[in-house]
Design a protein around this motif. Structure first.
Motif, PDB file in Angstrom:
ATOM      1  N   CYS A 144       5.523  14.014  21.576  1.00 22.35           N
ATOM      2  CA  CYS A 144       5.143  15.433  21.489  1.00 22.35           C
ATOM      3  C   CYS A 144       5.726  16.095  20.258  1.00 22.35           C
ATOM      4  CB  CYS A 144       5.662  16.229  22.676  1.00 22.35           C
ATOM      5  SG  CYS A 144       5.240  15.545  24.204  1.00 22.35           S
ATOM      6  N   ILE A 145       6.812  15.519  19.741  1.00 19.32           N
ATOM      7  CA  ILE A 145       7.459  16.115  18.563  1.00 19.32           C
ATOM      8  C   ILE A 145       7.423  15.052  17.463  1.00 19.32           C
ATOM      9  CG2 ILE A 145       9.545  17.235  17.666  1.00 19.32           C
ATOM     10  CD1 ILE A 145      10.269  17.962  20.557  1.00 19.32           C
ATOM     11  N   LEU A 146       6.542  15.265  16.511  1.00 22.18           N
ATOM     12  CA  LEU A 146       6.240  14.213  15.538  1.00 22.18           C
ATOM     13  C   LEU A 146       6.502  14.694  14.120  1.00 22.18           C
ATOM     14  CD1 LEU A 146       2.699  13.218  16.911  1.00 22.18           C
ATOM     15  CD2 LEU A 146       4.885  12.218  17.552  1.00 22.18           C
ATOM     16  N   ASP A 147       6.754  13.721  13.207  1.00 25.59           N
ATOM     17  CA  ASP A 147       6.771  14.081  11.793  1.00 25.59           C
ATOM     18  C   ASP A 147       5.444  13.636  11.165  1.00 25.59           C
ATOM     19  OD1 ASP A 147       6.878  11.418  10.856  1.00 25.59           O
ATOM     20  OD2 ASP A 147       9.059  11.359  11.014  1.00 25.59           O
ATOM     21  N   SER A 148       5.293  13.908   9.849  1.00 25.32           N
ATOM     22  CA  SER A 148       3.976  13.696   9.237  1.00 25.32           C
ATOM     23  C   SER A 148       3.635  12.214   9.055  1.00 25.32           C
ATOM     24  CB  SER A 148       3.891  14.423   7.893  1.00 25.32           C
ATOM     25  OG  SER A 148       4.897  13.944   7.027  1.00 25.32           O
ATOM     26  N   ASP A 149       4.620  11.306   9.175  1.00 25.96           N
ATOM     27  CA  ASP A 149       4.294   9.881   9.126  1.00 25.96           C
ATOM     28  C   ASP A 149       3.827   9.382  10.487  1.00 25.96           C
ATOM     29  OD1 ASP A 149       4.835   9.657   6.481  1.00 25.96           O
ATOM     30  OD2 ASP A 149       6.578   8.339   6.674  1.00 25.96           O
ATOM     31  N   GLU A 150       4.236  10.093  11.563  1.00 26.49           N
ATOM     32  CA  GLU A 150       3.929   9.608  12.914  1.00 26.49           C
ATOM     33  C   GLU A 150       2.602  10.117  13.432  1.00 26.49           C
ATOM     34  OE1 GLU A 150       8.461   9.329  14.693  1.00 26.49           O
ATOM     35  OE2 GLU A 150       7.442  11.262  14.650  1.00 26.49           O
ATOM     36  N   VAL A 151       2.126  11.187  12.826  1.00 25.69           N
ATOM     37  CA  VAL A 151       0.955  11.846  13.413  1.00 25.69           C
ATOM     38  C   VAL A 151      -0.287  10.952  13.381  1.00 25.69           C
ATOM     39  CG1 VAL A 151       0.274  13.062  11.284  1.00 25.69           C
ATOM     40  CG2 VAL A 151      -0.327  14.040  13.466  1.00 25.69           C
ATOM     41  N   GLY A 159       0.806  -1.232   0.000  1.00 27.47           N
ATOM     42  CA  GLY A 159       0.000   0.000   0.000  1.00 27.47           C
ATOM     43  C   GLY A 159       0.832   1.272   0.000  1.00 27.47           C
ATOM     44  N   GLY A 160       2.041   1.188   0.540  1.00 25.57           N
ATOM     45  CA  GLY A 160       2.931   2.357   0.513  1.00 25.57           C
ATOM     46  C   GLY A 160       2.552   3.433   1.501  1.00 25.57           C
ATOM     47  N   VAL A 161       3.236   4.558   1.348  1.00 24.68           N
ATOM     48  CA  VAL A 161       2.981   5.734   2.188  1.00 24.68           C
ATOM     49  C   VAL A 161       1.508   6.125   2.033  1.00 24.68           C
ATOM     50  CG1 VAL A 161       3.442   8.232   2.317  1.00 24.68           C
ATOM     51  CG2 VAL A 161       5.336   6.616   2.092  1.00 24.68           C
ATOM     52  N   SER A 162       1.024   6.012   0.803  1.00 26.34           N
ATOM     53  CA  SER A 162      -0.330   6.438   0.506  1.00 26.34           C
ATOM     54  C   SER A 162      -1.339   5.774   1.434  1.00 26.34           C
ATOM     55  CB  SER A 162      -0.655   6.102  -0.951  1.00 26.34           C
ATOM     56  OG  SER A 162      -1.979   6.383  -1.239  1.00 26.34           O
ATOM     57  N   VAL A 163      -1.210   4.445   1.609  1.00 26.93           N
ATOM     58  CA  VAL A 163      -2.203   3.730   2.427  1.00 26.93           C
ATOM     59  C   VAL A 163      -1.866   3.783   3.918  1.00 26.93           C
ATOM     60  CG1 VAL A 163      -3.112   1.413   2.963  1.00 26.93           C
ATOM     61  CG2 VAL A 163      -2.986   2.199   0.586  1.00 26.93           C
ATOM     62  N   HIS A 164      -0.568   3.710   4.258  1.00 27.04           N
ATOM     63  CA  HIS A 164      -0.242   3.510   5.673  1.00 27.04           C
ATOM     64  C   HIS A 164       0.001   4.782   6.478  1.00 27.04           C
ATOM     65  CE1 HIS A 164      -0.366  -0.796   5.297  1.00 27.04           C
ATOM     66  NE2 HIS A 164       0.225  -0.642   4.118  1.00 27.04           N
ATOM     67  N   THR A 165       0.573   5.815   5.862  1.00 31.24           N
ATOM     68  CA  THR A 165       0.852   7.017   6.672  1.00 31.24           C
ATOM     69  C   THR A 165       0.434   8.319   5.984  1.00 31.24           C
ATOM     70  OG1 THR A 165       3.098   7.081   5.772  1.00 31.24           O
ATOM     71  CG2 THR A 165       2.828   6.009   7.917  1.00 31.24           C
TER      72      THR A 165
END
Ligand SMILES: Cc1cc2nc3c(=O)[nH]c(=O)nc-3n(C[C@H](O)[C@H](O)[C@H](O)COP(=O)(O)OP(=O)(O)OC[C@H]3O[C@@H](n4cnc5c(N)ncnc54)[C@H](O)[C@@H]3O)c2cc1C
Length: 463
Positions: free
Chosen positions: A160-167, A39-45
């Motif tokens: 508390c400090i996240l990137d866009s894949d972790e949010v 699924g890639g980034v598109s599906v998972h994060t």
């Protein structure tokens, strides 16, 4: 050693579409995917999680009903991260199921593991248990996508400090958040949080943002966000981020400080090429890990190696990545391709949505085309009244000389769906007359097309 006609590295939108296209041409295809599931980034994060989060936020917050019942209307008073993740889990499960089934039906083999080049035709795949397998492909597609850019001076902590894949796995819903980066991803998340009553501050080093959006639409968008209490800190970069007690303290280059419960860093992504062993097949990348390709065929400098999707940079959309994958697979196996349409749409799933196709007013002016604009407000449509829409607008731009549609720009509910009417007329070279002469369903938001076209027509010369 297993041999295939086509090996695809990465199972995101472009890899998936390419693999299925090649399989439909009767080729033997292998997709190698580093994640546990396809699924890639598109599906998972990325795409699907962020859009699911948005839909959940709009439903639970009662956002769409506030035009009628007032700004304080809420469907659920206390919304927690568990409310947001519940729907996410179900949606992702379903998406992955559909993909796995698609691969199965089309006879595409999949392999879990990280691929790296051994030479121009062979890849070493390292599986999760550490074992290595060699596979050989007559043609290879690099569809590895991107990873978030994480500067060394920021201590990402998963909490508390996240990137866009972790949010998407955020442990709790904060009361306040700093979003660094006013690109599409930053703006989408910032406005979703704002719809959930989180106090949002957006920091962007440049004075402007979303520069590809028509200025009038962007001004209206920013006005709506400011009215909702979103704070913009533009024109100053982040110089430090520190955790102080329960707060994240962000200092910017202009000497100002922002204190919030959480920080979301959305300032750019890098091609996921670092560990691909590109040297072994004679390829290199730019400073952001991206590959250069022929824009028509998606071939790299090594002709049997193709690259598609986010790893080749702009426009970095799931929608365009899929099309690139299809084109690459067709080219790889000698299928003739029709020319690509002149215009594709952009969708920004912010709250409110923005969608756009064709030229902005700035671009039309720069090209010195004589033009006229027409505007419709969604509240002018009967469907808008029924839905309680008090905001949202559509802007259409027409050439005075040819009467042809040059661009459509929409802000508000349904924008990303409505845009496709404009896209069809634009790519089929339609004129203002199409909108004046055709009947639209009533009541619909699409009626805005007729209203905006009439608005432009009223100001256009008659002969
Ligand atoms: C938060 C967010 C929101 C977004 N929203 C939208 C949207 O609304 N609409 C839209 O059109 N686009 C959106 N996008 C962009 C969209 O997600 C991307 O354009 C799209 O996912 C790119 O697809 P891709 O084919 O390049 O592969 P990707 O989806 O990036 O997937 C690449 C895959 O390759 C795998 N991989 C990497 N290296 C290796 C290796 N060495 N071996 C094996 N596997 C490997 C990775 O594990 C990954 O699964 C969004 C992106 C983000 C981050």
């Amino acid at each position: 050693m297993a041999q295939y006609d086509f090996i695809v590295i990465g199972s995101g939108p472009s890899g998936r579409r390419a693999a299925i296209q090649a399989a439909k041409l009767g080729k033997s295809v292998l997709v190698v995917e580093g994640r546990k599931r396809v699924g890639g980034v598109s599906v998972h994060t990325g795409t699907i999680p962020s859009k699911t989060l948005r839909e959940t936020a709009l439903n639970l917050s009662g956002w769409r009903e506030r035009g009628f019942y007032g700004r304080s209307y809420r469907v659920k008073k206390e919304i927690g991260s568990e409310d947001l993740s519940m729907r996410l889990g179900k949606t992702l499960e379903h998406e992955v199921d559909v993909l796995e089934h698609q691969f199965l039906r089309n006879g595409v083999h999949t392999m879990e593991g990280f691929a790296r080049f051994q030479d121009e035709h062979r890849l070493i795949v390292t599986s999760p248990d550490g074992s290595e397998l060699l596979v050989e492909g007559e043609r290879i597609l690099i569809a590895v996508g991107t990873v978030p850019f994480r500067p060394d001076n920021i201590d990402f902590d998963d909490e508390c400090i996240l990137d866009s894949d972790e949010v998407v796995d955020m442990p709790r819903l904060p009361r306040s958040i700093t979003v660094v980066g006013a690109g599409v991803i930053g703006i989408e998340y910032a406005t979703i949080f704002s719809a959930l009553d989180v106090q949002v501050t957006i920091i962007e080093p440049r004075e402007t943002f979303l520069d590809f959006i028509d200025r009038e639409i962007l001004d209206e968008f920013v006005h709506q966000l400011r009215d909702r209490g979103v704070t913009f800190r533009l024109g100053a970069p982040v110089v430090s981020v520190e955790k102080v007690g329960s707060k994240v303290v962000t200092k910017t280059g202009d000497g100002r400080t922002v204190r919030t419960d959480m920080l979301l860093y959305c300032a750019g992504r890098m091609g996921a090429t670092e560990h691909l062993g590109l040297d072994a097949c004679g390829l290199g990348t730019d400073g952001r890990g991206r590959l250069k390709v022929d824009p028509d065929t998606f071939q790299t400098e090594v002709p049997h190696v193709y690259a598609t999707g986010d790893v080749i940079g702009f426009p970095s959309l799931a929608s365009t990545s899929m099309e690139q994958g299809r084109i690459a697979a067709c080219h790889a196996f000698g299928l003739p391709l029709p020319p690509a349409p002149a215009y594709f749409p952009y969708g920004i799933y912010a709250v409110p949505e923005i969608s756009t196709v064709g030229m902005s007013e700035q671009e039309v002016r720069d090209k010195k085309i004589n033009y006229e604009c027409g505007i419709a407000r969604m509240r002018e449509t009967s469907r808008g009244h029924i839905m309680g829409l008090d905001q949202g607008m559509m802007k259409m731009i027409f050439s005075i000389k040819t009467r042809r549609l040059l661009g459509v720009h929409i802000l508000g509910e349904g924008a990303t769906e409505l845009i496709h009417i404009g896209q069809a007329v634009l790519n089929l070279k339609g004129t203002v007359d199409y909108f004046i002469e055709n009947t639209f369903n009533y009541p619909t938001l699409a009626e805005a097309y007729k209203i905006a076209a009439l608005d432009a027509w009223n100001r256009m010369p008659r002969d």
